[in-house]
Scaffold this motif. Structure first.
Motif, PDB file in Angstrom:
ATOM      1  N   LEU A 147      95.266  20.706  30.092  1.00  0.00           N
ATOM      2  CA  LEU A 147      94.917  20.952  28.695  1.00  0.00           C
ATOM      3  C   LEU A 147      95.649  22.198  28.239  1.00  0.00           C
ATOM      4  N   PHE A 148      96.572  22.021  27.298  1.00  0.00           N
ATOM      5  CA  PHE A 148      97.318  23.138  26.721  1.00  0.00           C
ATOM      6  C   PHE A 148      96.643  23.566  25.425  1.00  0.00           C
ATOM      7  N   VAL A 149      96.267  24.830  25.337  1.00  0.00           N
ATOM      8  CA  VAL A 149      95.609  25.366  24.148  1.00  0.00           C
ATOM      9  C   VAL A 149      96.601  26.275  23.417  1.00  0.00           C
ATOM     10  N   VAL A 208      97.247  18.405  24.323  1.00  0.00           N
ATOM     11  CA  VAL A 208      97.760  19.620  23.695  1.00  0.00           C
ATOM     12  C   VAL A 208      96.998  19.853  22.398  1.00  0.00           C
ATOM     13  N   LEU A 209      96.461  21.045  22.246  1.00  0.00           N
ATOM     14  CA  LEU A 209      95.806  21.452  21.006  1.00  0.00           C
ATOM     15  C   LEU A 209      96.692  22.475  20.312  1.00  0.00           C
ATOM     16  N   THR A 210      97.047  22.201  19.059  1.00  0.00           N
ATOM     17  CA  THR A 210      97.975  23.041  18.317  1.00  0.00           C
ATOM     18  C   THR A 210      97.323  23.576  17.057  1.00  0.00           C
ATOM     19  N   SER A 211      97.412  24.885  16.868  1.00  0.00           N
ATOM     20  CA  SER A 211      96.921  25.475  15.623  1.00  0.00           C
ATOM     21  C   SER A 211      97.900  25.186  14.495  1.00  0.00           C
ATOM     22  N   MET A 212      97.386  24.552  13.431  1.00  0.00           N
ATOM     23  CA  MET A 212      98.190  24.285  12.234  1.00  0.00           C
ATOM     24  C   MET A 212      97.684  25.087  11.043  1.00  0.00           C
ATOM     25  N   LYS A 213      96.866  26.082  11.320  1.00  0.00           N
ATOM     26  CA  LYS A 213      96.274  26.892  10.258  1.00  0.00           C
ATOM     27  C   LYS A 213      97.326  27.813   9.647  1.00  0.00           C
ATOM     28  N   THR A 214      97.463  27.764   8.344  1.00  0.00           N
ATOM     29  CA  THR A 214      98.427  28.614   7.659  1.00  0.00           C
ATOM     30  C   THR A 214      97.739  29.872   7.138  1.00  0.00           C
ATOM     31  N   ASP A 215      98.516  30.934   7.057  1.00  0.00           N
ATOM     32  CA  ASP A 215      98.016  32.193   6.499  1.00  0.00           C
ATOM     33  C   ASP A 215      99.222  32.990   6.015  1.00  0.00           C
ATOM     34  N   GLN A 224     104.814  23.509  11.436  1.00  0.00           N
ATOM     35  CA  GLN A 224     105.450  22.241  11.796  1.00  0.00           C
ATOM     36  C   GLN A 224     106.420  22.428  12.967  1.00  0.00           C
ATOM     37  N   ASN A 225     107.154  23.538  12.957  1.00  0.00           N
ATOM     38  CA  ASN A 225     108.063  23.820  14.062  1.00  0.00           C
ATOM     39  C   ASN A 225     107.292  24.049  15.367  1.00  0.00           C
ATOM     40  N   TRP A 226     106.152  24.701  15.243  1.00  0.00           N
ATOM     41  CA  TRP A 226     105.264  24.949  16.385  1.00  0.00           C
ATOM     42  C   TRP A 226     104.759  23.619  16.941  1.00  0.00           C
ATOM     43  N   TYR A 227     104.333  22.724  16.039  1.00  0.00           N
ATOM     44  CA  TYR A 227     103.830  21.407  16.446  1.00  0.00           C
ATOM     45  C   TYR A 227     104.936  20.602  17.124  1.00  0.00           C
ATOM     46  N   LYS A 228     106.136  20.631  16.555  1.00  0.00           N
ATOM     47  CA  LYS A 228     107.250  19.870  17.117  1.00  0.00           C
ATOM     48  C   LYS A 228     107.609  20.356  18.520  1.00  0.00           C
ATOM     49  N   ALA A 229     107.519  21.658  18.745  1.00  0.00           N
ATOM     50  CA  ALA A 229     107.787  22.183  20.088  1.00  0.00           C
ATOM     51  C   ALA A 229     106.766  21.638  21.083  1.00  0.00           C
ATOM     52  N   HIS A 230     105.506  21.594  20.667  1.00  0.00           N
ATOM     53  CA  HIS A 230     104.460  21.067  21.545  1.00  0.00           C
ATOM     54  C   HIS A 230     104.622  19.570  21.790  1.00  0.00           C
ATOM     55  N   GLU A 231     105.162  18.853  20.824  1.00  0.00           N
ATOM     56  CA  GLU A 231     105.393  17.420  20.996  1.00  0.00           C
ATOM     57  C   GLU A 231     106.348  17.132  22.152  1.00  0.00           C
ATOM     58  N   THR A 236     107.933  11.777  29.279  1.00  0.00           N
ATOM     59  CA  THR A 236     107.566  11.053  30.513  1.00  0.00           C
ATOM     60  C   THR A 236     106.055  10.915  30.710  1.00  0.00           C
ATOM     61  N   ILE A 237     105.232  11.397  29.778  1.00  0.00           N
ATOM     62  CA  ILE A 237     103.777  11.309  29.922  1.00  0.00           C
ATOM     63  C   ILE A 237     103.278  10.036  29.241  1.00  0.00           C
ATOM     64  N   SER A 238     102.607   9.167  29.976  1.00  0.00           N
ATOM     65  CA  SER A 238     102.085   7.932  29.393  1.00  0.00           C
ATOM     66  C   SER A 238     100.718   8.129  28.759  1.00  0.00           C
ATOM     67  N   ASP A 239      99.973   9.145  29.180  1.00  0.00           N
ATOM     68  CA  ASP A 239      98.640   9.427  28.636  1.00  0.00           C
ATOM     69  C   ASP A 239      98.667  10.816  28.015  1.00  0.00           C
ATOM     70  N   PHE A 240      99.116  10.878  26.767  1.00  0.00           N
ATOM     71  CA  PHE A 240      99.360  12.149  26.082  1.00  0.00           C
ATOM     72  C   PHE A 240      98.597  12.155  24.767  1.00  0.00           C
ATOM     73  N   THR A 241      97.783  13.192  24.562  1.00  0.00           N
ATOM     74  CA  THR A 241      97.027  13.364  23.326  1.00  0.00           C
ATOM     75  C   THR A 241      97.415  14.693  22.700  1.00  0.00           C
ATOM     76  N   HIS A 242      97.816  14.655  21.438  1.00  0.00           N
ATOM     77  CA  HIS A 242      98.224  15.877  20.740  1.00  0.00           C
ATOM     78  C   HIS A 242      97.403  16.010  19.471  1.00  0.00           C
ATOM     79  N   ILE A 243      96.627  17.084  19.375  1.00  0.00           N
ATOM     80  CA  ILE A 243      95.739  17.327  18.243  1.00  0.00           C
ATOM     81  C   ILE A 243      96.178  18.586  17.507  1.00  0.00           C
ATOM     82  N   GLY A 244      96.438  18.463  16.226  1.00  0.00           N
ATOM     83  CA  GLY A 244      96.691  19.623  15.383  1.00  0.00           C
ATOM     84  C   GLY A 244      95.442  19.949  14.585  1.00  0.00           C
TER      85      GLY A 244
END
Length: 272
Positions: A147-149, A208-215, A224-231, A236-244
Protein backbone atom coordinates in the motif's frame (compact mmCIF):
# COMPACT_ATOMS: atom_id res chain seq x y z
CA UNK A 1 10.56 21.30 -11.65
CA UNK A 2 9.38 24.65 -10.26
CA UNK A 3 6.26 22.88 -9.01
CA UNK A 4 8.42 20.57 -6.91
CA UNK A 5 9.69 23.41 -4.72
CA UNK A 6 6.37 24.34 -3.05
CA UNK A 7 5.55 20.65 -2.65
CA UNK A 8 8.76 19.99 -0.71
CA UNK A 9 8.44 23.19 1.31
CA UNK A 10 4.91 22.26 2.38
CA UNK A 11 6.15 18.76 3.23
CA UNK A 12 8.68 20.23 5.66
CA UNK A 13 5.95 22.31 7.27
CA UNK A 14 3.69 19.29 7.60
CA UNK A 15 6.44 17.31 9.29
CA UNK A 16 6.69 19.83 12.10
CA UNK A 17 2.92 19.97 12.56
CA UNK A 18 2.01 16.30 12.39
CA UNK A 19 4.46 15.14 15.03
CA UNK A 20 3.02 17.39 17.71
CA UNK A 21 -0.38 15.71 17.44
CA UNK A 22 0.89 12.13 17.59
CA UNK A 23 -0.86 10.10 20.24
CA UNK A 24 1.02 7.81 22.56
CA UNK A 25 1.34 4.38 21.05
CA UNK A 26 0.33 1.21 22.86
CA UNK A 27 2.90 -1.04 21.23
CA UNK A 28 5.52 -3.29 22.78
CA UNK A 29 8.88 -1.54 22.46
CA UNK A 30 11.98 -3.51 21.54
CA UNK A 31 15.31 -2.90 19.84
CA UNK A 32 16.96 -4.48 16.83
CA UNK A 33 20.74 -4.43 17.12
CA UNK A 34 22.52 -3.99 13.80
CA UNK A 35 26.28 -4.10 13.34
CA UNK A 36 26.76 -0.36 13.86
CA UNK A 37 23.57 0.93 15.49
CA UNK A 38 20.17 -0.09 16.78
CA UNK A 39 16.60 0.47 15.63
CA UNK A 40 13.67 1.03 17.97
CA UNK A 41 10.64 -1.08 17.01
CA UNK A 42 7.05 -1.13 18.27
CA UNK A 43 4.75 -4.06 17.71
CA UNK A 44 1.44 -5.65 18.59
CA UNK A 45 1.37 -9.42 18.10
CA UNK A 46 -1.66 -11.62 17.51
CA UNK A 47 0.02 -14.52 15.70
CA UNK A 48 -1.65 -13.61 12.41
CA UNK A 49 -0.76 -15.15 9.06
CA UNK A 50 0.83 -11.92 7.80
CA UNK A 51 2.74 -9.07 9.41
CA UNK A 52 1.89 -5.47 8.49
CA UNK A 53 4.93 -3.19 8.54
CA UNK A 54 4.52 0.58 8.30
CA UNK A 55 7.29 2.69 6.74
CA UNK A 56 7.27 6.43 7.47
CA UNK A 57 8.22 9.31 5.19
CA UNK A 58 11.07 11.79 5.35
CA UNK A 59 11.17 13.53 8.72
CA UNK A 60 8.63 11.29 10.46
CA UNK A 61 9.20 8.69 13.13
CA UNK A 62 6.87 5.75 13.84
CA UNK A 63 4.37 7.91 15.75
CA UNK A 64 2.99 9.38 12.52
CA UNK A 65 1.01 6.14 12.13
CA UNK A 66 -0.60 6.70 15.53
CA UNK A 67 -1.81 10.27 15.03
CA UNK A 68 -5.17 8.85 13.95
CA UNK A 69 -4.43 5.34 15.31
CA UNK A 70 -4.16 3.73 11.89
CA UNK A 71 -1.59 1.18 13.03
CA UNK A 72 -3.45 0.46 16.28
CA UNK A 73 -6.73 -0.08 14.45
CA UNK A 74 -5.13 -2.60 12.10
CA UNK A 75 -3.76 -4.51 15.10
CA UNK A 76 -7.31 -5.69 15.74
CA UNK A 77 -6.87 -8.00 12.74
CA UNK A 78 -3.17 -8.48 12.12
CA UNK A 79 0.20 -8.36 13.78
CA UNK A 80 1.54 -4.87 13.15
CA UNK A 81 4.96 -3.30 13.45
CA UNK A 82 6.14 0.27 13.23
CA UNK A 83 9.71 1.36 13.73
CA UNK A 84 12.04 4.33 13.71
CA UNK A 85 14.65 4.45 10.98
CA UNK A 86 18.18 5.30 12.05
CA UNK A 87 18.43 8.76 13.60
CA UNK A 88 14.74 9.02 14.49
CA UNK A 89 13.25 8.64 17.96
CA UNK A 90 15.23 6.15 20.04
CA UNK A 91 17.05 4.66 17.03
CA UNK A 92 20.74 5.44 16.84
CA UNK A 93 22.61 6.13 13.61
CA UNK A 94 25.90 5.30 11.93
CA UNK A 95 28.05 7.09 9.37
CA UNK A 96 26.74 5.29 6.27
CA UNK A 97 24.97 7.26 3.55
CA UNK A 98 21.23 7.11 4.27
CA UNK A 99 20.13 6.34 0.72
CA UNK A 100 17.25 4.10 -0.39
CA UNK A 101 19.53 1.12 -0.87
CA UNK A 102 20.73 1.41 2.72
CA UNK A 103 17.24 2.08 4.12
CA UNK A 104 15.91 -0.98 2.30
CA UNK A 105 18.61 -3.23 3.77
CA UNK A 106 17.63 -2.07 7.26
CA UNK A 107 13.96 -2.73 6.52
CA UNK A 108 15.07 -6.21 5.47
CA UNK A 109 16.69 -6.65 8.89
CA UNK A 110 13.46 -5.57 10.59
CA UNK A 111 11.38 -7.99 8.51
CA UNK A 112 13.82 -10.85 9.00
CA UNK A 113 13.63 -10.49 12.78
CA UNK A 114 9.92 -9.89 13.30
CA UNK A 115 8.13 -11.66 10.44
CA UNK A 116 9.25 -15.10 11.62
CA UNK A 117 9.04 -16.48 8.10
CA UNK A 118 5.70 -14.85 7.29
CA UNK A 119 5.12 -12.67 4.27
CA UNK A 120 4.65 -8.97 4.97
CA UNK A 121 2.12 -6.37 3.91
CA UNK A 122 4.07 -3.15 3.54
CA UNK A 123 2.54 0.30 3.95
CA UNK A 124 4.79 3.19 2.90
CA UNK A 125 4.20 6.94 3.02
CA UNK A 126 6.10 9.47 0.89
CA UNK A 127 9.82 8.53 0.92
CA UNK A 128 8.75 5.31 2.64
CA UNK A 129 7.05 4.38 -0.63
CA UNK A 130 10.44 4.20 -2.32
CA UNK A 131 11.79 2.03 0.49
CA UNK A 132 8.97 -0.53 0.39
CA UNK A 133 9.08 -0.60 -3.40
CA UNK A 134 12.79 -1.42 -3.36
CA UNK A 135 12.15 -4.06 -0.70
CA UNK A 136 9.42 -5.75 -2.74
CA UNK A 137 11.58 -5.83 -5.86
CA UNK A 138 14.53 -7.32 -3.98
CA UNK A 139 12.39 -9.63 -1.81
CA UNK A 140 9.41 -10.81 -3.90
CA UNK A 141 8.95 -14.06 -1.97
CA UNK A 142 8.69 -12.17 1.33
CA UNK A 143 6.17 -9.56 0.16
CA UNK A 144 2.43 -10.28 0.13
CA UNK A 145 1.03 -6.86 -0.82
CA UNK A 146 1.88 -3.15 -0.97
CA UNK A 147 0.00 0.00 0.00
CA UNK A 148 1.59 3.23 -1.21
CA UNK A 149 0.34 6.34 0.62
CA UNK A 150 1.13 9.39 -1.54
CA UNK A 151 4.54 7.89 -2.36
CA UNK A 152 7.58 9.69 -3.70
CA UNK A 153 8.34 8.78 -7.30
CA UNK A 154 11.38 9.53 -9.42
CA UNK A 155 9.27 10.73 -12.37
CA UNK A 156 8.02 13.58 -10.19
CA UNK A 157 10.53 13.95 -7.37
CA UNK A 158 13.62 15.11 -9.23
CA UNK A 159 15.18 17.72 -6.95
CA UNK A 160 17.94 19.99 -8.14
CA UNK A 161 21.03 20.39 -5.99
CA UNK A 162 19.63 23.70 -4.74
CA UNK A 163 16.39 22.05 -3.59
CA UNK A 164 18.23 19.16 -1.95
CA UNK A 165 20.47 21.65 -0.13
CA UNK A 166 17.42 23.62 1.02
CA UNK A 167 15.77 20.54 2.52
CA UNK A 168 19.02 19.31 4.05
CA UNK A 169 19.76 22.67 5.65
CA UNK A 170 16.21 22.98 6.99
CA UNK A 171 16.42 19.64 8.80
CA UNK A 172 19.98 20.33 9.98
CA UNK A 173 18.93 23.69 11.41
CA UNK A 174 15.90 22.28 13.23
CA UNK A 175 17.17 18.85 14.31
CA UNK A 176 20.94 18.68 13.84
CA UNK A 177 23.35 16.95 11.48
CA UNK A 178 22.76 13.46 12.87
CA UNK A 179 18.97 13.53 12.62
CA UNK A 180 17.76 10.76 10.33
CA UNK A 181 15.96 13.08 7.95
CA UNK A 182 18.99 15.38 7.69
CA UNK A 183 21.13 12.53 6.42
CA UNK A 184 18.34 11.12 4.25
CA UNK A 185 17.79 14.53 2.64
CA UNK A 186 21.42 14.56 1.55
CA UNK A 187 20.68 11.59 -0.74
CA UNK A 188 17.48 12.73 -2.49
CA UNK A 189 19.08 13.26 -5.90
CA UNK A 190 20.85 9.92 -5.72
CA UNK A 191 17.62 8.25 -4.56
CA UNK A 192 15.73 9.42 -7.65
CA UNK A 193 18.54 8.16 -9.87
CA UNK A 194 18.63 4.82 -8.05
CA UNK A 195 14.88 4.25 -8.26
CA UNK A 196 14.98 4.87 -12.02
CA UNK A 197 17.28 1.83 -12.40
CA UNK A 198 14.94 -0.62 -10.65
CA UNK A 199 12.83 -3.24 -12.33
CA UNK A 200 9.06 -3.42 -11.87
CA UNK A 201 7.30 -4.32 -8.64
CA UNK A 202 6.49 -8.04 -8.44
CA UNK A 203 3.00 -9.06 -9.52
CA UNK A 204 1.26 -8.88 -6.14
CA UNK A 205 -1.80 -6.85 -5.00
CA UNK A 206 -0.90 -3.15 -4.97
CA UNK A 207 -2.90 -0.10 -3.89
CA UNK A 208 -1.78 3.50 -4.41
CA UNK A 209 -3.47 6.41 -2.65
CA UNK A 210 -2.75 9.80 -4.23
CA UNK A 211 -3.55 13.22 -2.83
CA UNK A 212 -5.32 15.31 -5.47
CA UNK A 213 -6.15 18.15 -3.10
CA UNK A 214 -5.32 21.55 -4.56
CA UNK A 215 -4.23 24.58 -2.57
CA UNK A 216 -2.04 27.64 -2.92
CA UNK A 217 1.06 25.55 -3.66
CA UNK A 218 -0.48 22.54 -5.41
CA UNK A 219 -2.28 23.34 -8.66
CA UNK A 220 -4.59 20.97 -10.52
CA UNK A 221 -1.90 20.51 -13.17
CA UNK A 222 0.69 19.70 -10.51
CA UNK A 223 -1.63 17.10 -8.97
CA UNK A 224 -2.24 15.50 -12.37
CA UNK A 225 1.51 15.10 -12.84
CA UNK A 226 1.72 13.57 -9.36
CA UNK A 227 -1.10 11.13 -10.22
CA UNK A 228 0.52 10.19 -13.54
CA UNK A 229 3.80 9.38 -11.78
CA UNK A 230 1.94 7.06 -9.41
CA UNK A 231 0.18 5.40 -12.34
CA UNK A 232 3.56 4.15 -13.51
CA UNK A 233 3.66 1.81 -10.51
CA UNK A 234 1.07 -0.44 -12.17
CA UNK A 235 3.53 -1.72 -14.78
CA UNK A 236 3.29 -5.56 -14.82
CA UNK A 237 0.77 -5.52 -11.92
CA UNK A 238 -2.45 -7.43 -12.66
CA UNK A 239 -4.16 -6.44 -9.38
CA UNK A 240 -3.63 -2.69 -9.15
CA UNK A 241 -5.92 -0.16 -7.47
CA UNK A 242 -5.23 3.57 -7.74
CA UNK A 243 -7.35 6.02 -5.73
CA UNK A 244 -7.08 9.79 -6.01
CA UNK A 245 -8.58 11.82 -3.18
CA UNK A 246 -9.34 15.54 -3.09
CA UNK A 247 -10.16 15.38 0.62
CA UNK A 248 -6.64 14.78 1.90
CA UNK A 249 -3.26 16.41 1.60
CA UNK A 250 0.06 14.59 1.65
CA UNK A 251 -0.66 12.99 5.04
CA UNK A 252 -3.60 10.92 3.84
CA UNK A 253 -3.40 8.66 6.91
CA UNK A 254 -4.18 11.67 9.09
CA UNK A 255 -6.70 13.49 6.87
CA UNK A 256 -8.55 10.33 5.78
CA UNK A 257 -7.48 7.49 8.06
CA UNK A 258 -10.45 5.34 7.05
CA UNK A 259 -9.33 5.48 3.43
CA UNK A 260 -6.02 3.94 4.45
CA UNK A 261 -7.65 1.39 6.75
CA UNK A 262 -10.18 0.37 4.12
CA UNK A 263 -7.48 -0.29 1.56
CA UNK A 264 -5.26 -2.25 3.92
CA UNK A 265 -8.34 -4.39 4.56
CA UNK A 266 -8.89 -4.64 0.81
CA UNK A 267 -5.37 -5.97 0.38
CA UNK A 268 -5.88 -8.46 3.20
CA UNK A 269 -9.07 -9.71 1.54
CA UNK A 270 -7.12 -10.54 -1.62
CA UNK A 271 -4.56 -12.72 0.15
CA UNK A 272 -4.83 -16.48 0.71
Amino acid sequence: MNQLIPFLVSLLLLVSCEKDDAAKVSFQESFLQLSTHQLATYSIERNSRYLIVFESGLGDDHAVWSTKKVAEDMSNKMDVLVYDRAGYGKSTIDDHARNIDRLRTELESVVNKYANGRKVILVGHSLGGMIIRDFAIKNPTKTAALLFVDPSHENYNQPTQAIEDMIYNAFKSSNGANFGATKEAKELIEDAQYMATLSSVPNIPVVVLTSMKTDATHTASDRQNWYKAHELLKNTISDFTHIGTTNAGHYIMNDEPNLVLDHINLLISKLP
